[in-house]
Motif scaffolding. Structure first.
Motif, PDB file in Angstrom:
ATOM      1  N   SER A  71       0.822  -1.206   0.000  1.00 21.05           N
ATOM      2  CA  SER A  71       0.000   0.000   0.000  1.00 21.05           C
ATOM      3  C   SER A  71       0.859   1.261   0.000  1.00 21.05           C
ATOM      4  CB  SER A  71      -0.939   0.013   1.217  1.00 21.05           C
ATOM      5  OG  SER A  71      -0.203   0.146   2.417  1.00 21.05           O
ATOM      6  N   PHE A  72       2.102   1.142   0.459  1.00 18.97           N
ATOM      7  CA  PHE A  72       3.008   2.283   0.437  1.00 18.97           C
ATOM      8  C   PHE A  72       3.611   2.500  -0.948  1.00 18.97           C
ATOM      9  CE2 PHE A  72       2.585   1.517   4.859  1.00 18.97           C
ATOM     10  CZ  PHE A  72       2.912   2.689   5.514  1.00 18.97           C
ATOM     11  N   ARG A  75       1.785   5.048  -2.778  1.00 24.23           N
ATOM     12  CA  ARG A  75       1.654   6.356  -2.154  1.00 24.23           C
ATOM     13  C   ARG A  75       2.269   7.479  -2.986  1.00 24.23           C
ATOM     14  NH1 ARG A  75       1.918   6.441   4.359  1.00 24.23           N
ATOM     15  NH2 ARG A  75       2.340   8.594   3.808  1.00 24.23           N
ATOM     16  N   GLY A 134      -3.648   3.230   0.161  1.00 20.32           N
ATOM     17  CA  GLY A 134      -2.338   3.810  -0.105  1.00 20.32           C
ATOM     18  C   GLY A 134      -2.409   5.044  -0.984  1.00 20.32           C
ATOM     19  N   ALA A 137      -3.713   7.856   1.216  1.00 19.23           N
ATOM     20  CA  ALA A 137      -2.709   8.258   2.202  1.00 19.23           C
ATOM     21  C   ALA A 137      -1.580   9.046   1.556  1.00 19.23           C
ATOM     22  CB  ALA A 137      -2.156   7.025   2.919  1.00 19.23           C
ATOM     23  N   GLY A 138      -1.314   8.766   0.273  1.00 16.32           N
ATOM     24  CA  GLY A 138      -0.260   9.483  -0.432  1.00 16.32           C
ATOM     25  C   GLY A 138      -0.518  10.968  -0.566  1.00 16.32           C
ATOM     26  N   ASN A 381       6.411  11.043   0.211  1.00 17.37           N
ATOM     27  CA  ASN A 381       6.010   9.673  -0.104  1.00 17.37           C
ATOM     28  C   ASN A 381       7.163   8.829  -0.622  1.00 17.37           C
ATOM     29  OD1 ASN A 381       3.077   9.493   0.479  1.00 17.37           O
ATOM     30  ND2 ASN A 381       2.992  11.217  -0.925  1.00 17.37           N
TER      31      ASN A 381
END
Length: 436
Positions: A71-72, A75, A134, A137-138, A381
């Motif tokens: 999920s990162f 981002r 993700g 959140a980015g 990010n």
């Protein structure tokens, strides 16, 4: 309040009611975002049992944290997309869309059937929803930071910016408390069957509250001036890569150590304490909760000092602190009594707080208004995807590979060294401190 007070608030250290209301609304949305995003990490062991094939518990946990890390990976894409929207069309619309995405993704995760019911489709659906989380959140932290810093009085940017860190920690604490409550109240069978889904479903109503608050936001004064003069960057991504690449690299490096501390100590930490050091689950979660409280309290104090003496000394001191204390912290954790657990986590997060206190202000101050959202989105990010999202996965893997439960301390020390180098090459951004 006199007619001159708003002007003084815009340039000095006083703040108007309208500014305070806008900052609170941005911070509340940030709290909601991070409660929903990290909830997955606190239920990692439950998710591992439900959504991956049975047989190898360590492999299932590694796969669960791999999805946490994936999920990162998206981002930066979220940072680019929402950075473009925020720099071209305004911060308000981007922030409203973000809170809607994360809430929908989290709530839908609660209704995914387990592996036993639908097979490989279960982890695939979890993966898709983590990617949605993700992406949102980015753009969340960077957009909220741009909004708060552009709204806050010039003389208190670090202080009000630090509330973005505080609301992240509050969101994590809420997720941690939720996990602790359901783990303690429900039987293991009930938790595995349906109990873990309730905290994820709660994301929908609280997300709607966040959406309402963000739709009430006005644009920031700085962005409003850019919009009035039609001075937007036509291609903010291209422009920031051309003009601000040094600032992007500085931000990515500065993010390294704090984000590693957050995800290794506070997200992965409770799982590590339970699975590797055989600490009772309730004690592990409470120790993490106490460390978060320490982080919040000292971050606010340090942020106030940053507005007086400058940003850079705190960036440098925090990196050195983590570099020195990471081995000591893990030594204390291995004593496994509750007091030592709090001390082991707490001593390291003090260094994290030293770095986090000035970061929202200094990150925003490294970029001009017309490219701020995009520049922050790329730099922040990039650092998080390289050093933060992989934290739980790397920590689990190096413990498994080295057969040493002290190994994560070396990983944290490496991150601190990267941030120290970045801090040395970061200019002071507080004008009064530059003049001394």
């Amino acid at each position: 309040m006199t007619a001159t007070t708003p002007a003084r608030a815009a340039t000095g250290s006083l703040i108007s009611p309208a500014q305070r209301k806008s900052i609170v609304a941005a911070c509340v949305g940030n709290f909601i975002e991070w409660y929903e995003f990290v909830l997955y990490g606190y239920f990692a062991s439950t998710i591992a049992k439900l959504f991956f094939p049975a047989g190898d518990a360590t492999a299932a946990l590694l796969l669960t944290f791999a999805l946490f890390g994936v999920s990162f990976v998206v981002r930066p894409l979220g940072g680019v997309v929402f950075g473009y929207i925020g720099d071209r069309h305004g911060r308000r619309g981007a922030l409203a869309a973000i809170i809607l995405m994360i809430s929908a993704g989290t709530a839908l995760m609660a209704v995914v059937p387990p592996y036993a019911s639908i097979g490989v489709a279960a982890p695939i659906l979890i993966l898709v929803l983590r990617l949605v989380q993700g992406l949102s959140a980015g753009g969340e932290w960077t957009g909220a930071v741009a909004y708060v810093i552009e709204t806050a009085p010039a003389g208190r940017r670090a202080y009000y910016g630090s509330w973005q860190t505080i609301t992240i920690v509050l969101g994590m604490m809420a997720a941690s408390l939720s996990a602790l409550l359901f783990t303690e109240v429900l039987s293991p069978a009930a938790l595995l069957s349906w109990g873990w889904r309730i905290p994820f479903l709660i994301a929908l109503p609280i997300g709607l509250v966040g959406l309402y608050l963000r739709l009430k936001l006005d644009e920031t004064p700085e962005f409003a001036r850019i919009a009035a003069a039609d001075a937007h960057e036509r291609t903010p991504l291209r422009a920031t890569l051309r003009h601000d690449w040094r600032s992007i690299l500085r931000v990515a490096g500065l993010v390294c150590s704090p984000t590693m501390c957050t995800y290794v100590l506070l997200v992965y930490g409770p799982t590590f304490l339970v699975t590797d050091l055989e600490v009772p689950p309730a004690q592990a979660k409470l120790a993490g909760f106490a460390a978060m409280a320490v982080l919040m309290a000292v971050t606010v104090v340090f942020a106030r000092w940053c507005d007086r003496v400058g940003r850079k000394p705190f960036l440098v001191a925090g990196a050195i602190w983590v570099l020195v204390t990471a081995p000591l912290g893990f030594l204390l954790l291995h004593q496994t009594s509750f007091g030592f657990l709090i001390a082991g986590l707490g001593i390291v997060v003090i260094g994290e707080a030293l770095m986090l206190a000035p970061q929202p202000a200094v990150f925003a101050e490294l970029f001009p208004t017309e490219r701020r959202y995009s520049g922050l989105g790329i730099g922040y990010n990039l650092g998080v995807v390289l050093f933060g999202g992989a934290g739980p996965l790397v920590a689990t893997a190096i413990v498994e590979a080295t057969h040493s439960t002290y190994a994560p301390a070396g990983y944290l020390a490496f991150g601190a060294l990267v941030s120290l180098i970045a801090a040395i090459f970061t200019p002071e951004t507080l004008p009064s401190a530059r003049k001394r």
